[in-house]
Scaffold this motif. Sequence first.
Motif, short mmCIF file in Angstrom:
data_model
loop_
_atom_site.label_atom_id
_atom_site.label_comp_id
_atom_site.label_asym_id
_atom_site.label_seq_id
_atom_site.Cartn_x
_atom_site.Cartn_y
_atom_site.Cartn_z
N ALA A 218 13.02 -10.15 -8.98
CA ALA A 218 12.19 -10.67 -10.00
C ALA A 218 12.68 -11.83 -10.57
O ALA A 218 13.98 -11.84 -10.42
N VAL A 219 12.09 -12.78 -11.42
CA VAL A 219 12.70 -13.96 -12.03
C VAL A 219 11.92 -13.81 -13.13
O VAL A 219 10.70 -13.69 -13.43
N ASP B 297 1.42 -16.79 -10.65
CA ASP B 297 0.93 -16.44 -9.59
C ASP B 297 1.87 -15.48 -8.58
O ASP B 297 1.00 -14.55 -7.99
N ASP B 298 2.95 -15.66 -8.74
CA ASP B 298 3.90 -14.66 -7.96
C ASP B 298 4.21 -13.40 -8.86
O ASP B 298 4.68 -13.44 -9.99
N PRO B 299 3.75 -12.15 -8.17
CA PRO B 299 4.05 -10.80 -9.15
C PRO B 299 5.66 -10.73 -9.28
O PRO B 299 5.68 -9.89 -10.36
N GLY C 44 3.05 -7.36 -5.00
CA GLY C 44 1.60 -7.05 -5.07
C GLY C 44 1.03 -7.07 -6.44
O GLY C 44 2.08 -6.80 -7.41
N ARG C 45 -0.27 -6.64 -6.77
CA ARG C 45 -0.77 -6.44 -8.00
C ARG C 45 -1.61 -5.27 -7.87
O ARG C 45 -2.26 -5.17 -7.02
N GLU C 46 -1.56 -4.36 -8.92
CA GLU C 46 -2.75 -3.55 -8.99
C GLU C 46 -3.54 -3.45 -10.51
O GLU C 46 -3.18 -3.11 -11.42
N GLY C 47 -4.55 -4.34 -10.73
CA GLY C 47 -5.05 -4.68 -11.94
C GLY C 47 -4.21 -5.37 -12.82
O GLY C 47 -3.78 -6.64 -12.17
N ALA C 48 -3.72 -4.93 -13.87
CA ALA C 48 -2.96 -5.99 -14.87
C ALA C 48 -1.28 -5.73 -14.31
O ALA C 48 -0.58 -6.22 -15.05
#
Length: 330
Positions: free
Chosen positions: A37-38, A49-51, A80-84
């Motif tokens: 994470a950043v 854009d980057d999760p 990745g993303r899952e919805g919000a």
Amino acid sequence: MNQASSSFRATADVRPRVRYAPTDTAQTLLQAPGTLAVFDFDGSAAHADDPRRLRVPLRTPSAHPAPLEHWQVEATVEHGREGALQWSSGGGWLFAALTLDEREHGGPEGAARESYAQLCAFLERRPQRHVQRLWNYLAHINDGEGDAERYKQFCAGRLDGMRDFFRDGFPAATAIGHRLDAPLLQVYCLAAEQPGERIENPRQMSAWRYPRQYGPTPPSFARAMRLRGDASLAISGTASITGHESQHHGDLQAQLHETLTNLRALLRSSALPERFDDGDPLKVYVRHAEDAPTVEAFLAEHVPDAPRLLLLGDVCRRELLVEIDGWRFA
């Protein structure tokens, strides 16, 4: 789902590295092997854009931009993303975050309920389901009187959204107010495949045992969490409180001394040396921008080696002027 390239071998018993980095290095950090994470403290909460990148709705009290916070593991990272919800994982560790607009959930209580329900449902499906550390940033945390105070509403919604997910005990946590016009709630966490060890402060009452005067639902967090396989400590937001009562109303210097005494008591309870070194980053939340020079001078004298990030934010009690969280790595 995307996977970040890495030359590291997965090492589930090795804790993440946390450090502060120059403001202009975000893309370089995202390309580095093992980036989990950043965090940008630019006060915007804008979408990235980057999760693995999260813009936090807090800013520095000075005219200079805040450094980035970088989490890194010695492992290949997928994301990745899952919805919000945005997430990344690697080496037995997981970062997950949600940013919700209260107006879509009926206010702070509804937004807290929804964010924790989504987060816990996601974690239930992950091998890294053991939350070590949580951060909560909500707008205007002290607005409202009595049980209508926004922080108390948040606490009620949070506990409801958790349901029985933390039945074995609460993780370390921070809750701070931001000052964006938009009523956004941001929640993010660090979780692991193995549980940590909850640490309490003998100078303070456990938060979940606070009396009714602090609201119908007490805060739900441990004072610190010792990471599994390591003596490292994730430290909750710590302020000028003994027992359950705030100390030194209106006296910044005295609050700083009391806060540092509490931090040292946590280290002592964890059998760690009572100091912070150059690998132990601290995050310092200051209510009033004009207090920042005094806070910085105090820290330079008493914890001179620790990397520090000063942010403008409201502590959960109106009378408290400063709060400190961070890490003590073995």
